[in-house]
Design a protein around this motif. Structure first.
Motif: not given
Lengths: 490, 60
Positions: A137-140, A142-147, A178-179
């Protein structure tokens, strides 16, 4: 991305495991296990490092009540076998498109219930549980941000990359790796277009625009979250307006992000509608956010409620480029809460400026009228100074002319009298005794008196005869009288 | 004397009209002109007051 997902599912199907594991399958257990066995052998060949089918091979032979000899396995053996089969056949994470039916989180981990629905009937045709571990979740994040928070909402169409996990005790589960937010955006866009078409068809666009927004806006029903960043900006901007306008803002708290937005905002709108006489307008605001955060404002129900709202609705859903569907149904759409405040202050200022202009016009017109009246009075006064004097002068003139007239008239009269007199005089002179004497007649006098009859003189009496040129005195010798005269005499 | 501006003006115009037409007798002349002078003073006062009232009304 969608293509990737389909590919993954296709490759999955080539193993035929789904058909085989289908609980509704009519094949008996033995056949199923045999197939699994063969499958395990097949996979073993491709992945020699694994140790497959140990438990199943070791299964005891057992006779059924029908007398056929069968191999018997424990549940654990079966589950362990399934785990291996899955692990071997689906070693890599797959991209899966699905809808989040439910989501909960505990200790930083997210637990999701994923479904696929039949496009037309909305009936669930597939279901699986999934987990997003905290680390991932944390990794995502960082990748996707607030979305990410917006993506992880019930009802969201998502494309997940997940590895298939099967645990002997806990069963089947998808581990989310991943999402892809782009997929969800695409799905949302599709849904958005459909909703837009529906709103257009139901003539809900422009409906709220017809609500009357007062020229001066002061009483505002504000719908936003109490914690929304935009709320403070909005209130502060209104309060600190340079013209000193006062505002009465009442907060109707509602979620501005996530699944609850539509229901909560709609509910608050209905609450406001019941006391609409208290407000000039409604402002739906929230601070800036990514496109996905704003998806809730593309919802049909919220748009319909806003369109049919009995008060004009202003929107300030913080966004940069795209407008949300809500913006299409409101009275006036602004970009941010601050812009809404500016709009209201600006409108009030325009109203006041208009009033001031009218005031100036009024005062100009009034002073013009006063000036006109003053001029009229002035003229009237002059007329009043002049006219009576004129009137008196006229009377004086009349008197003067009378005074002139009288002597003239008098003189005229005198002249006429004179003429008449002289005419009489003339006449007199024609018939006077002197004139008669001149014509050759004579007058007989006795003792100074005129004798008009022969009978007045007797024989022997003295008389005087007067002529034109003198007198003679004589004595009557004989008297004769005519018969006529004697008659007269009698 | 309770008379409004309008009525006062009307009466004034009437008197002026009579004067212009010479329809006033000399006997009533001074009384009418006196009355007109009163009316003018009254109208003046009313105008002045109105102007005063209006002044600064739209300043703030």
């Amino acid at each position: 991305m969608g293509g990737l997902a389909v590919d993954a599912v296709k490759s999955h199907r080539t193993f035929d495991t789904q058909d085989t594991l289908d609980p509704q399958d009519t094949q008996d257990t033995q056949d199923t296990l045999d197939t699994l066995d063969t499958l395990a052998h097949k996979t073993h060949k491709t992945r020699p490092s694994r140790q497959p089918d140990k438990s199943l091979r070791a299964g005891q032979t057992h006779k059924t009540h029908k007398g056929h000899p069968v191999e018997k396995h424990t549940l654990f053996e079966l589950n362990e076998y399934i785990r291996r089969v899955l692990a071997l056949n689906l070693p890599d994470p797959l991209w899966i498109s699905c809808e989040i039916a439910q989501i909960g989180h505990s200790k930083g981990h997210y637990y999701l219930s994923l479904v696929q629905k039949n496009g037309e009937s909305d009936e669930i045709i597939a279901r699986a549980e999934a987990v997003l571990w905290q680390r991932q979740f944390r990794q995502l994040q960082r990748k996707i941000g607030s979305s990410l928070a917006s993506l992880l909402q019930e009802g969201m169409e998502v494309l997940l990359q997940a590895s298939v996990d099967f645990h002997e005790r806990y069963g089947f589960k998808l581990i989310i790796q991943d999402i892809d937010p782009a997929y969800t955006l695409g799905q949302l866009e599709l849904r958005r277009r459909k909703i837009l078409e529906r709103l257009e068809a139901e003539q809900l666009i422009g409906k709220n625009r017809r609500q009357h927004l007062p020229l001066a806006v002061q009483r505002i029903a504000v719908i936003t979250s109490e914690r929304a960043a935009g709320l403070q900006d909005f209130l502060q901007h209104l309060q600190e307006n340079p013209y000193g306008y006062q505002f009465d803002c009442r907060l109707y708290p509602a979620a501005v992000q996530g699944e609850q937005v539509s229901a909560e905002v709609s509910q608050q709108l209905k609450k406001i509608a019941k006391q609409r006489w208290r407000f000039d307008c409604v402002a739906i605001i929230r601070g800036g956010g990514a496109r996905l955060d704003l998806a809730a404002f593309d919802d049909y129900e919220i748009c319909k409620t806003v369109a049919e709202m009995a008060l004009p609705v202003l929107s300030g859903i913080g966004h940069e480029v795209d407008e949300v569907l809500l913006d299409k149904v409101v009275h006036t759409a602004l970009k941010t809460p601050t812009a809404v405040a500016d709009f209201i202050v600006g409108r009030n200022m325009q109203f006041e400026a208009g009033l001031m202009q009218m005031g100036q016009q009024l005062s100009l017109l009034a002073s013009n009228q006063i000036r006109e009246q003053a001029v009229l009075l002035e003229r009237t006064e002059q007329a009043l100074r002049f006219l009576p004097l004129q009137r008196i002068q006229k009377q004086q003139l009349r008197l003067d002319s009378l005074a002139n007239e009288i002597p003239r008239w008098y003189r005229q009269r005198a002249k006429t009298e004179h003429q008449r007199l002289s005419q009489l005089e003339q006449l007199m002179s024609l018939i006077s005794p002197e004139a008669t004497l001149k014509r050759g007649f004579s007058i007989v006098l006795k003792e100074g008196k005129t004798i008009a009859s022969a009978s007045e003189l007797k024989a022997g009496e003295q008389f005087t005869a007067r002529f034109r040129d003198g007198e003679i005195t004589g004595e009557v010798k004989k008297q004769y009288t005519s018969s006529k005269e004697s008659e007269y005499e009698d | 004397m309770k008379i409004n501006y309008e009525k006062a003006m009307e009466e004034l115009q009437q008197i002026v009209g009579q004067l212009q037409e010479d329809s006033l007798s000399v006997d009533e002349l001074s009384a009418k002109v006196k009355r007109a002078a009163e009316l003018i003073a009254l109208c003046r006062e009313k105008l002045r007051k109105t102007e005063e009232d209006l002044e600064g009304l739209f300043e703030d």
